[in-house]
Write a protein that holds these residues in place. Structure first.
Motif, PDB file in Angstrom:
ATOM      1  N   PHE A  56       0.456  -0.934   0.017  1.00  7.12           N
ATOM      2  CA  PHE A  56       0.032  -0.384   0.191  1.00  7.12           C
ATOM      3  C   PHE A  56       0.826   1.568  -0.055  1.00  7.12           C
ATOM      4  O   PHE A  56       0.635   2.050  -0.561  1.00  7.12           O
ATOM      5  N   GLU A 115      -7.707   6.980  -1.464  1.00 10.48           N
ATOM      6  CA  GLU A 115      -8.732   6.138  -2.075  1.00 10.48           C
ATOM      7  C   GLU A 115      -8.183   6.105  -3.336  1.00 10.48           C
ATOM      8  O   GLU A 115      -8.500   4.670  -3.726  1.00 10.48           O
ATOM      9  N   HIS A 118      -5.998   2.979  -2.647  1.00  8.62           N
ATOM     10  CA  HIS A 118      -6.705   1.892  -2.427  1.00  8.62           C
ATOM     11  C   HIS A 118      -7.613   0.720  -3.959  1.00  8.62           C
ATOM     12  O   HIS A 118      -6.980  -0.289  -4.060  1.00  8.62           O
ATOM     13  N   CYS A 121      -3.830  -0.094  -5.648  1.00  8.40           N
ATOM     14  CA  CYS A 121      -2.825  -1.205  -4.957  1.00  8.40           C
ATOM     15  C   CYS A 121      -3.252  -2.862  -5.280  1.00  8.40           C
ATOM     16  O   CYS A 121      -4.314  -3.178  -5.320  1.00  8.40           O
ATOM     17  N   SER A 124      -4.553  -4.243  -2.686  1.00 11.05           N
ATOM     18  CA  SER A 124      -6.312  -4.408  -2.354  1.00 11.05           C
ATOM     19  C   SER A 124      -7.094  -4.228  -3.537  1.00 11.05           C
ATOM     20  O   SER A 124      -8.284  -4.882  -2.863  1.00 11.05           O
ATOM     21  N   ARG A 128     -10.974  -6.972  -2.276  1.00  9.34           N
ATOM     22  CA  ARG A 128     -11.939  -6.112  -2.485  1.00  9.34           C
ATOM     23  C   ARG A 128     -13.223  -6.845  -2.762  1.00  9.34           C
ATOM     24  O   ARG A 128     -12.904  -7.909  -3.439  1.00  9.34           O
ATOM     25  N   VAL A 133     -11.974  -3.233   4.278  1.00  6.03           N
ATOM     26  CA  VAL A 133     -10.778  -2.687   4.114  1.00  6.03           C
ATOM     27  C   VAL A 133     -11.321  -1.405   5.141  1.00  6.03           C
ATOM     28  O   VAL A 133     -11.921  -1.240   4.530  1.00  6.03           O
ATOM     29  N   LEU A 135      -9.963   2.302   6.104  1.00  8.75           N
ATOM     30  CA  LEU A 135      -9.070   3.379   5.965  1.00  8.75           C
ATOM     31  C   LEU A 135      -9.141   4.392   6.748  1.00  8.75           C
ATOM     32  O   LEU A 135      -9.740   4.976   6.712  1.00  8.75           O
TER      33      LEU A 135
END
Length: 138
Positions: A56, A115, A118, A121, A124, A128, A133, A135
């Motif tokens: 990340f 955002e 995310h 990455c 991520s 998903r 997850v 943040l």
């Protein structure tokens, strides 16, 4: 997808050992005390947290370069939780990603950066829809 790199590791279980094919990782594994173990080794959740945090942070640096944003003082901490999965009686994971951002990235500017990171990455993308997850900006 054509892989640019493939990591290979072998583990013998939660109370065993994890070893990468190149020998760079060679770690004892143990259940944490919270799950009934002695904690005398690392565990998959710690390894996942380290990988997610590193990935990340790297993804954020890539986004920041494109947008000409200085993220040299940014750090990312991943908290990976494991608990009972009510749907099947097994276990499930959750993740909180905490980004420690400097003053110039507080507020909406920092939120937008997180955002975008995310969305970009690879970790991520992999989680998903599978793992919640959260943040958090600090």
């Amino acid at each position: 997808m054509d892989a640019l790199y493939t990591a290979v590791a072998t583990a013998t279980g939660r109370d065993g050992r994890a070893v990468s094919s190149d020998g760079q990782v060679d770690l004892p594994l143990a259940l944490p005390p919270a799950l009934g173990g002695d904690g005398k080794g690392t565990n998959p959740e710690q390894l996942f947290a380290a990988g997610f945090a590193a990935c990340f942070a790297s993804a954020m640096a890539a986004i920041a370069r494109q947008e000409k944003i200085d993220v040299s003082d940014v750090s990312v901490t991943a908290e990976v939780g494991i608990g009972k999965d009510a749907s099947d009686g097994g276990f499930a994971l959750s993740v909180v990603l905490r980004a420690e951002l400097p003053d110039h990235l507080q507020g909406e500017r920092g939120r937008a950066l997180l955002e975008k990171t995310h969305a970009f990455c690879p970790y991520s993308k992999a989680t998903r829809g599978n793992i919640p997850v959260e943040l958090v900006i600090e």
